[in-house]
Enzyme design. Structure first.
Site, PDB file in Angstrom:
ATOM      1  N   HIS A 118       0.867  -1.180   0.000  1.00  0.00           N
ATOM      2  CA  HIS A 118       0.000   0.000   0.000  1.00  0.00           C
ATOM      3  C   HIS A 118       0.900   1.225   0.000  1.00  0.00           C
ATOM      4  CE1 HIS A 118      -3.782   2.192   0.783  1.00  0.00           C
ATOM      5  NE2 HIS A 118      -2.963   3.071   1.365  1.00  0.00           N
ATOM      6  N   CYS A 119       0.718   2.084  -0.991  1.00  0.00           N
ATOM      7  CA  CYS A 119       1.585   3.255  -1.150  1.00  0.00           C
ATOM      8  C   CYS A 119       0.828   4.514  -0.718  1.00  0.00           C
ATOM      9  CB  CYS A 119       2.036   3.397  -2.602  1.00  0.00           C
ATOM     10  SG  CYS A 119       3.074   4.855  -2.890  1.00  0.00           S
TER      11      CYS A 119
END
Length: 386
Positions: A118-119
């Protein structure tokens, strides 16, 4: 409050990234127009045109990575052959099975196809459908900031030595005029550009490696544990999705950035099947449950990422992960599955669990708890590890 399409970018990550992109772009074009005017030479025109192209491609792939999304498994998903469900993990949140290479993201609240991570910069997961756009975004950002670093450095040099060029130059040099405010902003943008080249360049390296090996960041950890489990035996774990770097590359990278496949069924190497990796994951989960140890909290912990009251050793040795911290109250019971010297990772047991109860899992300082052995606090064992 942002709604609709704007909701995805109304977050500190995308807004910060957009601010960096536009700041560096604006200052570079401004300085380039004085240092190497595009209207006066072919070289100047190409320099500006190439940079604008880098900036546009960076912005396009950045927004595509956000709005394309990684791809999510439908709620209540089941395999086509129901007998295969025994090889898959079940997600209680999505009330369905996790397809091969899929993982649940607690921030997105969904099971993500071929989840890498997850960025926060795109406020989304990097997964099957946006992996190519995310990698392209990193590549063009590094290219653009590398060129920006050169342009801004040369512009600063000419601006700071403008008087020397006026008196001792041959009159053909282009002068760069910067006020105090634009000079400060130029230095600031140069720092941003160099920082992007270094930090994003490192992230780009890991993403290219993931593409070439066809192995996500989460799968790196699974494969590492699989090989560790087989140390000292003749058994060898074969990662099923590594088809060779050329085939791996073509699965993700192409001109349209459209990935191959549906994100559920994958081509695998000879000797493996669709559930080789998921069976390994289930075996690792079983071993993890076997290793679980019970701790009880001796003191309160707020869940702070900077626990200044827990000692300088805890403060200076945080776990390098974006996983959350959980708050503790004296007397809480925690099932611990991961250990660091000064931190532990586990799940807090709920006093009254219901179907809607949210699992609380995360890191907390080790000095806050003590291990329980058959319901008795094991103070001696815990003291030896501090």
């Amino acid at each position: 409050m942002c709604t609709g399409p704007l909701k995805k970018i109304c977050h500190w990550g995308p807004l910060t990234a957009l601010g960096i992109i536009k700041s560096v772009s604006f200052m570079t074009i401004h300085c380039s127009s004085m240092w190497w005017p595009p209207a006066e030479s072919v070289g100047g025109f190409l320099n500006t045109a190439v940079f604008i192209s880098f900036s546009a491609l960076t912005l396009y792939n950045f927004l595509s990575a956000i709005y394309e999304g990684p791809g999510f498994l439908p709620f209540h998903w089941k395999p086509a052959v129901l007998e295969d469900a025994e090889f898959l993990q079940f997600c209680n949140t999505c009330d369905g099975y996790k397809a091969p290479r899929s993982h649940h993201c607690r921030k997105c609240g969904r099971c993500v196809l071929k989840m890498d991570h997850h960025c926060p910069w795109i406020n989304n997961c990097v997964g099957h459908y946006n992996h190519a756009h995310f990698t392209a975004f990193l590549f063009w950002a590094v290219c653009g900031c590398l060129q920006a670093s050169v342009v801004l450095t040369c512009s600063l040099y000419v601006a700071l030595n403008r008087v020397w060029y006026l008196y001792y130059g041959d009159g053909r040099q282009h002068m760069v005029h910067l006020t105090v405010s634009t000079l400060a902003f130029c230095v600031f943008c140069l720092g941003l550009a160099i920082g992007v080249v270094l930090a994003v360049g490192m992230l780009l390296f890991f993403q290219v490696r993931a593409v070439v090996r066809n192995q996500t960041g989460i799968e790196d950890w699974i494969v590492e544990k699989a090989r560790h489990r087989r140390e000292g035996t003749n058994s060898k774990f074969i990662f099923p999705y590594n088809l060779g770097w050329k085939e791996n590359f073509k699965q993700v990278i192409n001109l349209s950035c459209t990935p191959v496949g549906d994100g559920v069924v994958w081509p695998v190497v000879e000797g493996c099947d669709q559930y080789t990796l998921t069976r390994e994951q289930k075996e690792q989960k079983s071993e993890k449950r076997y290793r679980t140890r019970t701790y009880t909290a001796l003191e309160n912990y707020s869940g702070s990422w900077i626990p200044v009251t827990k000692g300088w050793r805890v403060l200076c040795h945080p776990p390098f992960t974006d996983e959350c911290r959980i708050s503790l109250r004296k007397g809480d019971t925690i099932l611990v599955t991961r250990w660091r010297r000064y931190w532990l990772f586990g799940e807090k047991l709920q006093a009254q669990e219901t179907s809607s109860s949210r699992r609380e899992r995360g890191w907390f300082p080790r000095p806050c708890v003590v291990e329980l052995i058959e319901g008795v606090p094991n103070y001696d064992l815990d003291d030896k590890t501090k």
